[in-house]
Design a protein around this motif. Structure first.
Motif, PDB file in Angstrom:
ATOM      1  N   UNK A   1     118.196  11.262  35.794  1.00 36.51           N
ATOM      2  CA  UNK A   1     117.572  10.638  34.520  1.00 36.51           C
ATOM      3  C   UNK A   1     117.584   9.166  34.368  1.00 36.51           C
ATOM      4  N   UNK A   2     116.330   8.667  34.515  1.00 34.96           N
ATOM      5  CA  UNK A   2     116.228   7.176  34.499  1.00 34.96           C
ATOM      6  C   UNK A   2     116.116   6.617  33.115  1.00 34.96           C
ATOM      7  N   UNK A   3     115.314   7.419  32.208  1.00 35.84           N
ATOM      8  CA  UNK A   3     115.011   7.358  30.837  1.00 35.84           C
ATOM      9  C   UNK A   3     113.625   7.306  30.382  1.00 35.84           C
ATOM     10  N   UNK A   4     113.403   6.454  29.533  1.00 40.71           N
ATOM     11  CA  UNK A   4     112.183   6.573  29.027  1.00 40.71           C
ATOM     12  C   UNK A   4     111.048   4.971  29.326  1.00 40.71           C
ATOM     13  N   UNK A   5     109.877   4.878  28.978  1.00 43.67           N
ATOM     14  CA  UNK A   5     109.194   4.142  29.213  1.00 43.67           C
ATOM     15  C   UNK A   5     109.834   2.511  29.192  1.00 43.67           C
ATOM     16  N   UNK A   6     110.816   2.346  28.432  1.00 38.91           N
ATOM     17  CA  UNK A   6     111.506   0.991  28.250  1.00 38.91           C
ATOM     18  C   UNK A   6     112.240   0.814  29.638  1.00 38.91           C
ATOM     19  N   UNK A   7     113.086   2.070  29.924  1.00 41.07           N
ATOM     20  CA  UNK A   7     113.929   1.727  31.186  1.00 41.07           C
ATOM     21  C   UNK A   7     112.822   1.484  32.447  1.00 41.07           C
ATOM     22  N   UNK A   8     112.011   2.432  32.474  1.00 42.14           N
ATOM     23  CA  UNK A   8     111.115   2.410  33.762  1.00 42.14           C
ATOM     24  C   UNK A   8     110.276   1.005  33.741  1.00 42.14           C
ATOM     25  N   UNK A   9     110.100   0.543  32.797  1.00 39.38           N
ATOM     26  CA  UNK A   9     109.222  -0.839  32.774  1.00 39.38           C
ATOM     27  C   UNK A   9     110.329  -1.886  33.085  1.00 39.38           C
ATOM     28  N   UNK A  10     111.761  -1.858  32.654  1.00 38.10           N
ATOM     29  CA  UNK A  10     112.647  -2.707  32.882  1.00 38.10           C
ATOM     30  C   UNK A  10     113.003  -2.595  34.255  1.00 38.10           C
ATOM     31  N   UNK A  11     113.093  -1.559  35.040  1.00 36.84           N
ATOM     32  CA  UNK A  11     113.453  -1.307  36.467  1.00 36.84           C
ATOM     33  C   UNK A  11     112.383  -2.120  37.174  1.00 36.84           C
ATOM     34  N   UNK A  12     111.098  -1.870  36.579  1.00 38.53           N
ATOM     35  CA  UNK A  12     109.820  -2.308  37.653  1.00 38.53           C
ATOM     36  C   UNK A  12     109.953  -3.973  37.497  1.00 38.53           C
ATOM     37  N   UNK A  13     110.316  -4.480  36.002  1.00 40.80           N
ATOM     38  CA  UNK A  13     110.345  -5.901  36.197  1.00 40.80           C
ATOM     39  C   UNK A  13     111.360  -6.581  36.965  1.00 40.80           C
ATOM     40  N   UNK A  14     112.635  -5.891  37.065  1.00 39.29           N
ATOM     41  CA  UNK A  14     113.781  -6.354  38.004  1.00 39.29           C
ATOM     42  C   UNK A  14     113.326  -6.053  39.359  1.00 39.29           C
ATOM     43  N   UNK A  15     112.175  -5.417  39.661  1.00 37.56           N
ATOM     44  CA  UNK A  15     111.971  -5.141  41.301  1.00 37.56           C
ATOM     45  C   UNK A  15     112.761  -4.069  42.001  1.00 37.56           C
ATOM     46  N   UNK A  16     113.433  -3.161  40.855  1.00 32.71           N
ATOM     47  CA  UNK A  16     114.327  -2.193  41.577  1.00 32.71           C
ATOM     48  C   UNK A  16     113.561  -0.689  41.466  1.00 32.71           C
ATOM     49  N   UNK A  17     112.391  -0.507  40.721  1.00 34.35           N
ATOM     50  CA  UNK A  17     111.896   0.754  40.862  1.00 34.35           C
ATOM     51  C   UNK A  17     111.391   1.327  42.156  1.00 34.35           C
ATOM     52  N   UNK A  18     110.448   0.370  42.707  1.00 30.29           N
ATOM     53  CA  UNK A  18     110.019   0.897  44.207  1.00 30.29           C
ATOM     54  C   UNK A  18     110.977   1.137  44.874  1.00 30.29           C
ATOM     55  N   UNK A  19     112.194   0.473  45.316  1.00 31.84           N
ATOM     56  CA  UNK A  19     113.177   0.954  46.062  1.00 31.84           C
ATOM     57  C   UNK A  19     113.807   2.393  45.532  1.00 31.84           C
ATOM     58  N   UNK A  20     113.918   2.400  44.353  1.00 32.62           N
ATOM     59  CA  UNK A  20     114.521   3.686  44.156  1.00 32.62           C
ATOM     60  C   UNK A  20     113.431   4.868  44.119  1.00 32.62           C
ATOM     61  N   UNK A  21     112.175   4.382  44.030  1.00 30.05           N
ATOM     62  CA  UNK A  21     111.076   5.456  44.383  1.00 30.05           C
ATOM     63  C   UNK A  21     111.144   5.931  45.811  1.00 30.05           C
ATOM     64  N   UNK A  22     111.420   4.846  46.737  1.00 27.79           N
ATOM     65  CA  UNK A  22     111.432   4.975  48.037  1.00 27.79           C
ATOM     66  C   UNK A  22     112.828   5.894  48.517  1.00 27.79           C
ATOM     67  N   UNK A  23     113.802   5.782  47.900  1.00 21.80           N
ATOM     68  CA  UNK A  23     115.097   6.315  48.135  1.00 21.80           C
ATOM     69  C   UNK A  23     114.748   7.758  48.087  1.00 21.80           C
ATOM     70  N   UNK A  24     113.991   8.048  46.685  1.00 21.04           N
ATOM     71  CA  UNK A  24     113.842   9.475  46.341  1.00 21.04           C
ATOM     72  C   UNK A  24     112.864  10.081  47.398  1.00 21.04           C
TER      73      UNK A  24
END
Length: 102
Positions: free
Chosen positions: A74-97
């Protein structure tokens, strides 16, 4: 809760949503723009939707949709997803998955 966890772990990216939720659509669009094809479960269109929404609430999702799982976690909702995107950690997380290959 077991059903939610099972469904969340079946694909690299899973979004629990409601068909009327524009925020869920925005999150889906973000993933789509990355080239990720998330699995979306519309809770208002499936028989066990209300029970699954209660399970998401017990997992800490508030509001309950969108609820985003990446790699079964569980990552969370829209706020958490957008926060990960702004911190540039969302794409690496998607790659790892295994949801993103670029």
């Amino acid at each position: 809760m077991e059903k939610v966890n099972k469904m969340a772990s079946e694909k690299p990216v899973v979004i629990f949503s409601k068909s009327s939720c524009c925020i869920s659509h925005t999150v889906w669009t973000l993933f789509h723009d990355f080239g990720v094809n998330p699995t979306v479960h519309e809770l208002d269109e499936i028989p066990m939707g209300p029970e699954m929404e209660q399970a998401l609430s017990r997992l800490g999702c508030n509001p309950t949709v969108p609820a985003v799982f990446i790699g079964g976690e569980l990552v969370g909702g829209a706020n958490e997803v957008m926060s990960l995107h702004l911190k540039r950690t969302l794409k690496p997380m998607l790659k790892k998955a295994g949801a993103l290959w670029v």
